[in-house]
Scaffold this motif. Sequence first.
Motif, PDB file in Angstrom:
ATOM      1  N   PHE A  39      49.429  60.286 -23.492  1.00  0.00           N
ATOM      2  CA  PHE A  39      48.784  60.051 -23.803  1.00  0.00           C
ATOM      3  C   PHE A  39      48.682  58.870 -23.566  1.00  0.00           C
ATOM      4  CE2 PHE A  39      46.643  56.787 -27.201  1.00  0.00           C
ATOM      5  CZ  PHE A  39      45.903  57.469 -27.380  1.00  0.00           C
ATOM      6  N   ILE A  40      49.770  57.315 -23.306  1.00  0.00           N
ATOM      7  CA  ILE A  40      49.733  56.819 -22.455  1.00  0.00           C
ATOM      8  C   ILE A  40      48.953  56.160 -21.370  1.00  0.00           C
ATOM      9  CG2 ILE A  40      51.697  56.410 -22.582  1.00  0.00           C
ATOM     10  CD1 ILE A  40      49.270  53.279 -23.985  1.00  0.00           C
ATOM     11  N   LEU A  41      48.918  57.174 -20.490  1.00  0.00           N
ATOM     12  CA  LEU A  41      48.955  57.741 -19.604  1.00  0.00           C
ATOM     13  C   LEU A  41      47.953  58.274 -19.164  1.00  0.00           C
ATOM     14  CD1 LEU A  41      52.518  59.382 -17.500  1.00  0.00           C
ATOM     15  CD2 LEU A  41      51.073  56.460 -17.446  1.00  0.00           C
ATOM     16  N   CYS A  42      46.980  58.653 -19.851  1.00  0.00           N
ATOM     17  CA  CYS A  42      45.711  58.985 -19.494  1.00  0.00           C
ATOM     18  C   CYS A  42      44.678  57.716 -20.133  1.00  0.00           C
ATOM     19  CB  CYS A  42      45.110  59.983 -20.866  1.00  0.00           C
ATOM     20  SG  CYS A  42      46.092  61.376 -20.163  1.00  0.00           S
ATOM     21  N   LEU A  43      45.126  56.997 -21.290  1.00  0.00           N
ATOM     22  CA  LEU A  43      44.211  56.141 -21.706  1.00  0.00           C
ATOM     23  C   LEU A  43      44.131  54.931 -20.977  1.00  0.00           C
ATOM     24  CD1 LEU A  43      43.135  54.766 -24.353  1.00  0.00           C
ATOM     25  CD2 LEU A  43      45.190  53.724 -24.462  1.00  0.00           C
ATOM     26  N   ILE A  44      45.050  54.730 -19.593  1.00  0.00           N
ATOM     27  CA  ILE A  44      45.250  53.655 -19.359  1.00  0.00           C
ATOM     28  C   ILE A  44      44.024  54.065 -18.156  1.00  0.00           C
ATOM     29  CG2 ILE A  44      46.861  52.660 -17.670  1.00  0.00           C
ATOM     30  CD1 ILE A  44      49.207  52.963 -19.399  1.00  0.00           C
ATOM     31  N   CYS A  45      44.071  55.291 -18.019  1.00  0.00           N
ATOM     32  CA  CYS A  45      43.536  55.750 -16.528  1.00  0.00           C
ATOM     33  C   CYS A  45      42.213  55.152 -16.548  1.00  0.00           C
ATOM     34  CB  CYS A  45      43.688  57.088 -16.130  1.00  0.00           C
ATOM     35  SG  CYS A  45      45.585  57.618 -15.067  1.00  0.00           S
ATOM     36  N   ALA A  46      41.726  55.988 -18.177  1.00  0.00           N
ATOM     37  CA  ALA A  46      40.255  55.903 -18.670  1.00  0.00           C
ATOM     38  C   ALA A  46      39.893  54.712 -19.105  1.00  0.00           C
ATOM     39  CB  ALA A  46      40.273  56.804 -19.549  1.00  0.00           C
ATOM     40  N   LEU A  47      40.824  53.664 -18.941  1.00  0.00           N
ATOM     41  CA  LEU A  47      40.154  52.231 -19.573  1.00  0.00           C
ATOM     42  C   LEU A  47      40.651  51.467 -18.770  1.00  0.00           C
ATOM     43  CD1 LEU A  47      42.398  51.364 -22.312  1.00  0.00           C
ATOM     44  CD2 LEU A  47      40.179  51.594 -22.857  1.00  0.00           C
ATOM     45  N   SER A  48      40.596  51.824 -16.957  1.00  0.00           N
ATOM     46  CA  SER A  48      40.429  51.455 -15.809  1.00  0.00           C
ATOM     47  C   SER A  48      39.078  51.133 -15.434  1.00  0.00           C
ATOM     48  CB  SER A  48      41.803  51.677 -15.228  1.00  0.00           C
ATOM     49  OG  SER A  48      42.922  51.260 -15.542  1.00  0.00           O
ATOM     50  N   ASP A  49      39.503  52.894 -15.667  1.00  0.00           N
ATOM     51  CA  ASP A  49      38.188  53.030 -15.312  1.00  0.00           C
ATOM     52  C   ASP A  49      36.585  52.325 -15.745  1.00  0.00           C
ATOM     53  OD1 ASP A  49      38.584  54.675 -12.743  1.00  0.00           O
ATOM     54  OD2 ASP A  49      37.745  56.438 -13.435  1.00  0.00           O
ATOM     55  N   ALA A  50      37.335  52.778 -17.432  1.00  0.00           N
ATOM     56  CA  ALA A  50      35.546  51.566 -18.567  1.00  0.00           C
ATOM     57  C   ALA A  50      35.442  50.374 -17.945  1.00  0.00           C
ATOM     58  CB  ALA A  50      36.184  52.466 -19.207  1.00  0.00           C
ATOM     59  N   THR A  51      36.701  49.997 -18.005  1.00  0.00           N
ATOM     60  CA  THR A  51      36.454  48.529 -17.143  1.00  0.00           C
ATOM     61  C   THR A  51      36.327  47.800 -16.105  1.00  0.00           C
ATOM     62  OG1 THR A  51      38.614  48.069 -18.547  1.00  0.00           O
ATOM     63  CG2 THR A  51      37.873  46.303 -16.322  1.00  0.00           C
ATOM     64  N   LEU A  52      36.115  48.798 -15.044  1.00  0.00           N
ATOM     65  CA  LEU A  52      35.560  48.815 -13.025  1.00  0.00           C
ATOM     66  C   LEU A  52      34.393  49.345 -13.891  1.00  0.00           C
ATOM     67  CD1 LEU A  52      38.959  50.255 -11.587  1.00  0.00           C
ATOM     68  CD2 LEU A  52      37.898  47.848 -11.410  1.00  0.00           C
ATOM     69  N   ILE A  53      33.901  50.073 -13.686  1.00  0.00           N
ATOM     70  CA  ILE A  53      32.612  50.675 -14.233  1.00  0.00           C
ATOM     71  C   ILE A  53      31.429  49.405 -14.887  1.00  0.00           C
ATOM     72  CG2 ILE A  53      31.327  52.240 -15.725  1.00  0.00           C
ATOM     73  CD1 ILE A  53      33.401  54.622 -14.908  1.00  0.00           C
ATOM     74  N   ALA A  54      32.293  48.865 -16.142  1.00  0.00           N
ATOM     75  CA  ALA A  54      31.947  48.039 -17.016  1.00  0.00           C
ATOM     76  C   ALA A  54      31.406  46.902 -15.889  1.00  0.00           C
ATOM     77  CB  ALA A  54      32.261  46.884 -17.775  1.00  0.00           C
ATOM     78  N   ALA A  55      32.479  46.002 -14.679  1.00  0.00           N
ATOM     79  CA  ALA A  55      32.222  45.511 -13.977  1.00  0.00           C
ATOM     80  C   ALA A  55      30.946  45.678 -12.968  1.00  0.00           C
ATOM     81  CB  ALA A  55      33.667  44.975 -13.120  1.00  0.00           C
ATOM     82  N   GLY A  56      31.016  46.696 -12.643  1.00  0.00           N
ATOM     83  CA  GLY A  56      30.231  46.898 -11.251  1.00  0.00           C
ATOM     84  C   GLY A  56      28.132  47.281 -11.933  1.00  0.00           C
ATOM     85  N   VAL A  57      28.819  47.628 -13.441  1.00  0.00           N
ATOM     86  CA  VAL A  57      27.481  47.563 -13.860  1.00  0.00           C
ATOM     87  C   VAL A  57      26.613  46.194 -14.330  1.00  0.00           C
ATOM     88  CG1 VAL A  57      26.118  48.467 -15.910  1.00  0.00           C
ATOM     89  CG2 VAL A  57      27.071  50.146 -14.943  1.00  0.00           C
ATOM     90  N   GLY A  58      27.889  45.414 -14.500  1.00  0.00           N
ATOM     91  CA  GLY A  58      27.543  43.972 -14.831  1.00  0.00           C
ATOM     92  C   GLY A  58      26.984  43.443 -13.319  1.00  0.00           C
ATOM     93  N   GLY A  59      27.072  43.481 -12.254  1.00  0.00           N
ATOM     94  CA  GLY A  59      27.069  43.079 -10.969  1.00  0.00           C
ATOM     95  C   GLY A  59      28.171  42.900  -9.863  1.00  0.00           C
ATOM     96  N   LEU A  60      29.312  43.061 -10.621  1.00  0.00           N
ATOM     97  CA  LEU A  60      29.983  43.078 -10.184  1.00  0.00           C
ATOM     98  C   LEU A  60      30.582  43.414  -8.202  1.00  0.00           C
ATOM     99  CD1 LEU A  60      33.026  40.868  -9.299  1.00  0.00           C
ATOM    100  CD2 LEU A  60      34.209  43.236 -10.797  1.00  0.00           C
ATOM    101  N   GLY A  61      29.764  44.734  -8.380  1.00  0.00           N
ATOM    102  CA  GLY A  61      29.978  45.631  -6.893  1.00  0.00           C
ATOM    103  C   GLY A  61      29.351  44.839  -5.712  1.00  0.00           C
TER     104      GLY A  61
END
Length: 207
Positions: A39-61
Amino acid sequence: MNLFSAGLSGLALGASLIIAIGAQNAFILRQGLIRSHVFILCLICALSDATLIAAGVGGLGTLVSRSPVLISVVTLGGAVFLGTYAFMAFRRALKPAAMVAGAPEPMGLKAAVLTCLAFTFLNPHVYLDTVVLLGSLSAAFEGAERVAYGAGAALASFVWFFGLGYGARFLAPLFARPAAWRVLDVVIGIVMGLLALGLLWSFFSGE
């Protein structure tokens, strides 16, 4: 384009980038098979992706794509880490063990979390896929539609990682035999090794 269509676009693109044989997926698969900190490992992977996606959509890309030094550092570090893990996988393949219910976990929680974070953030492709690619494509959407697009891409990560981690247990009967673990570790070692070589080639060729 409405919110549903934007979200569906993000979901489809996110899934196409995540569902591939890679270091992170191979690690989660193995942890799922031995039912270790799933559970914790899947959550880390999913939240990490979500954070990076949010950063990219927000203009960090745009910022990341213009920082060759950052990409180079992550590329070299990722190559060393993946090469080391490939060696460990091949070494495990020499002495495979059948999966036994209630057997001691091969990796403690702290070590598993740190390894998971390394697979996530020492892989330059993660930044290129989530921050740069998904982020740049989000320019086709505005306002709430862009948010829906990012949410759809993040949802793909949650569905995939938790599906992979908990779905792996259905393969448990197959991996009750040491030979199956040998094959899995050899495959993981090959995948990690090829990824490491690919990163080194990219680093030294300047691509």
